[in-house]
Design a protein around this motif. Structure first.
Motif, PDB file in Angstrom:
ATOM      1  N   ASP A 152       0.783  -1.249  -0.081  1.00 29.85           N
ATOM      2  CA  ASP A 152      -0.101  -0.201   0.177  1.00 29.85           C
ATOM      3  C   ASP A 152       0.745   1.335  -0.026  1.00 29.85           C
ATOM      4  O   ASP A 152       0.466   2.321  -0.567  1.00 29.85           O
ATOM      5  CB  ASP A 152      -0.875  -0.019   1.199  1.00 29.85           C
ATOM      6  N   LYS A 165       2.120   1.958  -3.253  1.00 29.90           N
ATOM      7  CA  LYS A 165       1.112   2.505  -4.376  1.00 29.90           C
ATOM      8  C   LYS A 165       1.071   3.982  -4.101  1.00 29.90           C
ATOM      9  O   LYS A 165       0.816   4.782  -4.823  1.00 29.90           O
ATOM     10  CB  LYS A 165      -0.036   1.588  -4.185  1.00 29.90           C
ATOM     11  N   SER A 205       1.564   7.128  -6.483  1.00 29.20           N
ATOM     12  CA  SER A 205       0.523   7.717  -6.926  1.00 29.20           C
ATOM     13  C   SER A 205       0.572   9.001  -7.582  1.00 29.20           C
ATOM     14  O   SER A 205      -0.244   9.551  -8.691  1.00 29.20           O
ATOM     15  CB  SER A 205      -0.560   7.730  -5.908  1.00 29.20           C
ATOM     16  N   LYS A 264      -7.129  15.776   1.841  1.00 31.65           N
ATOM     17  CA  LYS A 264      -8.206  14.782   1.833  1.00 31.65           C
ATOM     18  C   LYS A 264      -7.504  13.570   2.420  1.00 31.65           C
ATOM     19  O   LYS A 264      -7.713  12.346   1.343  1.00 31.65           O
ATOM     20  CB  LYS A 264      -8.518  14.640   0.425  1.00 31.65           C
ATOM     21  N   ASP A 298      -8.778  11.647   4.446  1.00 34.22           N
ATOM     22  CA  ASP A 298      -9.693  10.439   4.748  1.00 34.22           C
ATOM     23  C   ASP A 298     -10.017   9.721   3.627  1.00 34.22           C
ATOM     24  O   ASP A 298     -10.303   8.354   3.600  1.00 34.22           O
ATOM     25  CB  ASP A 298     -10.945  11.158   5.445  1.00 34.22           C
ATOM     26  N   ASP A 299     -10.016  10.580   2.308  1.00 32.88           N
ATOM     27  CA  ASP A 299     -10.287   9.752   1.131  1.00 32.88           C
ATOM     28  C   ASP A 299      -9.178   8.597   0.893  1.00 32.88           C
ATOM     29  O   ASP A 299      -9.524   7.740   0.342  1.00 32.88           O
ATOM     30  CB  ASP A 299     -10.290  10.767  -0.061  1.00 32.88           C
ATOM     31  N   ILE A 300      -7.895   9.047   1.158  1.00 30.22           N
ATOM     32  CA  ILE A 300      -6.635   8.120   0.832  1.00 30.22           C
ATOM     33  C   ILE A 300      -6.933   7.033   1.796  1.00 30.22           C
ATOM     34  O   ILE A 300      -6.928   5.705   1.342  1.00 30.22           O
ATOM     35  CB  ILE A 300      -5.475   8.802   1.199  1.00 30.22           C
ATOM     36  N   LYS A 321      -9.705   5.780   3.223  1.00 33.70           N
ATOM     37  CA  LYS A 321     -10.816   4.986   2.713  1.00 33.70           C
ATOM     38  C   LYS A 321     -10.534   4.258   1.600  1.00 33.70           C
ATOM     39  O   LYS A 321     -10.800   2.882   1.611  1.00 33.70           O
ATOM     40  CB  LYS A 321     -11.905   6.023   2.620  1.00 33.70           C
ATOM     41  N   ASN A 322      -9.921   4.846   0.440  1.00 32.74           N
ATOM     42  CA  ASN A 322      -9.563   3.939  -0.712  1.00 32.74           C
ATOM     43  C   ASN A 322      -8.475   2.745  -0.467  1.00 32.74           C
ATOM     44  O   ASN A 322      -8.681   1.827  -1.091  1.00 32.74           O
ATOM     45  CB  ASN A 322      -8.973   4.826  -1.593  1.00 32.74           C
ATOM     46  N   MET A 323      -7.620   2.921   0.511  1.00 31.33           N
ATOM     47  CA  MET A 323      -6.549   1.939   0.919  1.00 31.33           C
ATOM     48  C   MET A 323      -7.002   1.082   1.918  1.00 31.33           C
ATOM     49  O   MET A 323      -6.619  -0.106   2.088  1.00 31.33           O
ATOM     50  CB  MET A 323      -5.352   2.441   1.426  1.00 31.33           C
ATOM     51  N   GLY A 324      -8.256   1.044   2.322  1.00 28.51           N
ATOM     52  CA  GLY A 324      -8.790   0.257   3.500  1.00 28.51           C
ATOM     53  C   GLY A 324      -8.200   0.058   4.538  1.00 28.51           C
ATOM     54  O   GLY A 324      -8.086  -0.929   5.187  1.00 28.51           O
TER      55      GLY A 324
END
Length: 229
Positions: free
Chosen positions: A128, A131, A135, A200, A202-204, A206-209
């Motif tokens: 992760d 990645k 990015s 953002k 929180d977006d990252i 969330k996307n990475m789980g």
């Protein structure tokens, strides 16, 4: 080069970030479930303490979430689990230790399930991290390790072959060449602090789980006390 920083408990995490970073999150290291019977095969006697090697974790280990452990061990929230873990490794002063929570954790932990990586960035995060660092087009990352007095720059692809890169994940901060992101291990904890110039976070996350707490202006490095009393 971004040098390792020592986060104290006197001010919020966001107030202590290097100037280029705007937001942060506390990432919880997953527990490690090895195949049933693994520990019995490895121990020479019933009193011997065993823990899987990095290679065994990556090859045979499965991630177990904090939420799953909380439910199995009858713990109320992430804070109780964090305190149970730190009590178990004697990372808290006696007046703050919670033996009752540690007992809940240790007596209910499933067979061949092990504590998360301590002090180190979790091995389960490596793919992760690679990645995320790549990015925005970065090819290299820098690292700073104050304990071993080491620092340097490596190709990001070498994160997937840590033995070759000679990079220790203990007490280390890793950032991409453009310093858009950084990941830092924290001594005597089971977390990694993720920092970004992007607001953002929180977006990252969330996307990475990732299981995590996204930091606000009241989040301290000893975040667990805010929800326990």
């Amino acid at each position: 080069m971004l040098n390792y920083i020592w986060l104290d408990d006197k001010s919020p995490i966001l107030d202590q970030l290097p100037n280029s970073f705007k937001s942060a999150a506390i990432l919880f290291h997953p527990f490690i479930q090895m195949p049933l019977g693994w520990e019995k095969k490895r121990r020479n006697n019933e009193f011997e303490h065993t823990y899987p090697s990095d290679e065994e974790i990556l090859k045979l280990g499965k991630q177990v979430s904090w939420m799953s452990i909380m439910q199995e061990c009858d713990l109320t929230n992430f804070s109780e689990l964090a305190i149970a873990l730190q009590t178990s490794i004697c990372a808290l002063k006696e007046q703050y230790a919670r033996d009752d929570l540690a007992e809940k954790l240790n007596s209910n932990l499933k067979q061949d399930c092990f504590y998360p990586d301590e002090d180190d960035i979790s091995l389960f995060f490596i793919k992760d991290i690679k990645k995320v660092l790549e990015s925005k087009g970065a090819k290299y990352f820098s690292y700073s390790n104050p304990i071993l007095d080491e620092s340097g720059t490596l190709e990001i692809k070498k994160l997937m072959s840590l033995d070759n890169s000679k990079l220790s994940l203990k007490e280390v901060i890793i950032s991409d060449e453009n310093m858009d992101f950084a990941f830092m291990s924290v001594f005597d904890t089971f977390i990694t602090v993720f920092m970004t110039r992007d607001e953002k976070t929180d977006d990252i996350v969330k996307n990475m789980g990732w299981e995590s707490i996204v930091c606000d202006d009241k989040t301290y490095i000893d975040w667990y006390w805010s929800n326990i009393y």
